[in-house]
Motif scaffolding. Structure first.
Motif, short mmCIF file in Angstrom:
data_model
loop_
_atom_site.label_atom_id
_atom_site.label_comp_id
_atom_site.label_asym_id
_atom_site.label_seq_id
_atom_site.Cartn_x
_atom_site.Cartn_y
_atom_site.Cartn_z
N PRO A 180 0.83 -1.21 0.00
CA PRO A 180 0.00 0.00 0.00
C PRO A 180 0.86 1.26 0.00
O PRO A 180 1.84 1.34 0.74
N GLN A 181 0.52 2.20 -0.85
CA GLN A 181 1.33 3.41 -0.97
C GLN A 181 0.64 4.48 -1.81
O GLN A 181 -0.36 4.20 -2.48
N LYS A 182 1.22 5.70 -1.71
CA LYS A 182 0.73 6.80 -2.55
C LYS A 182 1.81 7.15 -3.58
O LYS A 182 2.98 7.27 -3.22
N ILE A 183 1.40 7.29 -4.80
CA ILE A 183 2.35 7.61 -5.86
C ILE A 183 1.92 8.88 -6.58
O ILE A 183 0.76 9.00 -6.97
N MET A 184 2.85 9.81 -6.69
CA MET A 184 2.53 11.06 -7.39
C MET A 184 3.22 11.04 -8.75
O MET A 184 4.41 10.79 -8.84
N MET A 185 2.43 11.27 -9.80
CA MET A 185 2.98 11.25 -11.15
C MET A 185 3.30 12.68 -11.58
O MET A 185 2.43 13.56 -11.47
N CYS A 217 -0.40 15.47 -0.16
CA CYS A 217 -0.55 14.01 -0.27
C CYS A 217 0.63 13.23 0.32
O CYS A 217 0.51 12.03 0.55
N ASP A 218 1.76 13.89 0.55
CA ASP A 218 2.91 13.21 1.13
C ASP A 218 3.14 11.83 0.50
O ASP A 218 2.99 10.79 1.15
N PRO A 219 3.51 11.81 -0.78
CA PRO A 219 3.59 10.54 -1.50
C PRO A 219 4.79 9.69 -1.07
O PRO A 219 5.80 10.22 -0.61
N ASP A 220 4.64 8.38 -1.21
CA ASP A 220 5.76 7.48 -0.97
C ASP A 220 6.73 7.54 -2.14
O ASP A 220 7.93 7.40 -1.97
N TYR A 221 6.16 7.71 -3.33
CA TYR A 221 7.01 7.78 -4.52
C TYR A 221 6.57 8.91 -5.43
O TYR A 221 5.36 9.12 -5.61
N LYS A 222 7.54 9.63 -5.97
CA LYS A 222 7.25 10.64 -6.98
C LYS A 222 7.90 10.15 -8.27
O LYS A 222 9.12 10.05 -8.36
N LEU A 223 7.07 9.78 -9.24
CA LEU A 223 7.61 9.22 -10.47
C LEU A 223 7.54 10.24 -11.60
O LEU A 223 6.47 10.77 -11.91
N LEU A 224 8.70 10.48 -12.19
CA LEU A 224 8.77 11.42 -13.31
C LEU A 224 8.59 10.66 -14.62
O LEU A 224 9.27 9.67 -14.87
N VAL A 225 7.64 11.13 -15.44
CA VAL A 225 7.37 10.48 -16.73
C VAL A 225 8.11 11.23 -17.83
O VAL A 225 7.96 12.45 -17.98
N LEU A 226 8.92 10.52 -18.59
CA LEU A 226 9.68 11.13 -19.68
C LEU A 226 9.43 10.39 -20.99
O LEU A 226 9.40 9.17 -21.02
N ASP A 227 9.30 11.16 -22.05
CA ASP A 227 9.11 10.59 -23.39
C ASP A 227 10.48 10.16 -23.94
O ASP A 227 11.41 10.97 -23.98
N ALA A 228 10.59 8.90 -24.36
CA ALA A 228 11.88 8.39 -24.84
C ALA A 228 12.42 9.18 -26.02
O ALA A 228 13.64 9.22 -26.25
N ALA A 229 11.52 9.84 -26.75
CA ALA A 229 11.96 10.57 -27.95
C ALA A 229 12.88 11.74 -27.62
O ALA A 229 13.56 12.26 -28.51
N ILE A 230 12.95 12.15 -26.36
CA ILE A 230 13.87 13.25 -26.03
C ILE A 230 15.31 12.75 -25.96
O ILE A 230 16.24 13.53 -25.81
N GLY A 231 15.50 11.44 -26.05
CA GLY A 231 16.85 10.88 -26.08
C GLY A 231 17.68 11.28 -24.89
O GLY A 231 17.18 11.29 -23.76
#
Ligand code: GDP
Length: 437
Positions: free
Chosen positions: A97-102, A206-220
């Motif tokens: 169980p956890q909170k994830i911020m995108m 929200c004090d997230p457990d994880y902050k996940l950064l989304v990146l587009d692969a096309a930026i190389g």
């Protein structure tokens, strides 16, 4: 397979190595040159490529060949290890169980990935819920709501309300009882002041457990700049690289992240909710190199078989009914298309020898067999010997197939039954079954 181009160039380099007469300085230099070209075309940073080349050359020529390995295997192993090291260790997001911020810029694939991530946890048996705090991009609310509804994932959002912080607060309250809370936040075209402020405010609530950064692969290789900037402004716990299926710059994006203080948790490999993979560097590289991934295959096999409760012991004693076979086919089906399974087998093994159209035939045949079995009675499934010619006729009519097809299925079942009897030690011998097929 993602990154086909890089994969096939690297595989060509390895093949050259395998077919070369002896391993000397020239051979190693040639292979390194091919690898360099492949990596540079995939947008991997030049400095990184040069450092890696130096390591491969030094190690290949100076390190002693380990016992039980021939010089070629030794070099392949070094190439494998060096490639693995440039993409970093990967971040493990635990199944609890956890909170994830995108977070991430607009268009990076954040919203799509939010729903994929919910699906990922759902498949692992956890209850996910999604909160839409993207009040900036028009359409984000509807998009995420639709995606979640399709997956039967709980969704919270307030269309038209711009108060992202308030939405997160109320969403979390509503979803107290859920295992995984995923908060999709808004992006911008660049990392602007107001975006940072908004992320900080949501973060505080929200004090997230994880902050996940989304990146587009096309930026190389620019992935490192973005990862660094987000990390410095709000801090990130891991990166998700999306759209690896659609760009030639995937190698650049993957390797660039390891240059920063963060690492990759998942990769996006397509547009459907299933196209998200946990990022495991060693597996990723072995698949890219076509070296097969027996571990993945076996785990996948065990996963699907567990769920179907195949009675392996009884089967190995020879009690392999049509019902068992049906369950087994379903399990194989769940593992993915035949081709994908074959790709996970080691180089030089089965994977390399099967012609392209053979996958199709095998898959089609399995589907037909399942349709035929759907027309059988429980009694026939448990005791196929009961199936005489009149029953064959009835089953063929019921399933819309010819009596020959039904006979072929029964013959196939016999063959599988014999294969089962031949197995020893209680371990599911995937390769043997594949061969029989
Ligand atoms: P957001 O603005 O960051 O929320 O971006 P979206 O989630 O709306 O994604 C933008 C586009 O990228 C959509 O058309 C998605 O279908 C597409 N997309 C996202 N992830 C992937 C991926 O892994 N592969 C492919 N091929 N397309 C993707």
């Amino acid at each position: 397979m993602v990154m086909d181009k890089l994969g096939s160039s690297l595989q060509d380099a390895i093949k050259k190595l395998v077919s070369s007469g002896r391993i000397d300085e020239k051979t190693v230099n040639d292979v390194v040159k091919d690898i360099q070209r492949a990596l540079l075309q995939s947008d991997v940073n030049v400095k990184m490529v040069m450092t890696m080349s130096k390591h491969i050359k030094e190690r290949a020529l100076k390190e002693e060949v380990p016992k039980g390995m021939n010089p070629r295997e030794h070099v392949i192993r070094i190439v494998y290890q060096e490639l693995t090291s440039i993409i970093g260790k990967g971040t493990d997001i635990p199944l609890k169980p956890q909170k994830i911020m995108m977070i991430g810029l607009q268009g990076s694939g954040k919203t799509t990935t939010t729903s994929k991530l919910a699906r990922y946890f759902q498949k692992k048996g956890l209850r996910p819920a999604v909160i839409c705090a993207d009040t900036f991009r028009p359409g984000a609310y509807q998009q995420l709501k639709t995606l979640c509804e399709r997956l039967n994932v709980a969704f919270y959002g307030e269309e038209g309300n711009e108060d992202a912080v308030g939405i997160v607060k109320r969403g979390l309250k509503e979803f107290e009882k859920y295992d995984i809370k995923i908060i999709d936040t808004a992006g911008r075209h660049a990392l602007e002041k107001d975006l940072i402020k908004e992320m900080e405010d949501i973060h505080a609530i929200c004090d997230p457990d994880y902050k996940l950064l989304v990146l587009d692969a096309a930026i190389g290789q620019q992935a490192s700049e973005q990862a660094r900037a987000f990390n410095e402004s709000i801090g990130i716990s891991g990166v998700i690289i999306t759209k690896l299926d659609g760009t030639a710059k995937g190698g650049g994006a993957l390797s660039a992240v390891s240059e920063t203080n963060s690492s990759i948790a998942f990769i996006g490999t397509g547009e459907t909710p299933e196209d998200l993979e946990k990022f495991e560097p060693d597996r990723f590289i072995s698949r890219l190199l076509g070296m097969g991934d027996i571990k993945t295959l076996l785990e996948k096999a065990e996963e699907s078989l567990d769920k179907d409760e195949l009675d392996m012991e009884a089967m190995m004693k020879g009690r392999f009914t049509l019902k068992d076979m049906y369950k087994q086919m379903e399990a194989l089906n769940k593992m993915g298309p035949m081709k994908q399974i074959m790709q996970m087998l080691p180089l030089g093994g089965l994977g390399a020898k099967i012609p392209e159209d053979a996958y199709q035939v095998t898959g089609d045949k399995l589907t037909r067999y399942r349709i035929i079995m759907d027309s059988m009675t429980e009694e026939e499934m448990l005791n196929p010997r009961l199936i005489g010619s009149s029953r064959i006729k009835r089953i063929s009519r019921g399933s819309g197939n010819s009596p020959e097809d039904v006979r072929e299925l029964l013959k196939y079942h016999k063959m599988m039954q014999n294969a089962m009897k031949g197995m020893r030690g209680g371990k599911f011998n995937m390769q043997k079954i594949m061969k029989k097929m």
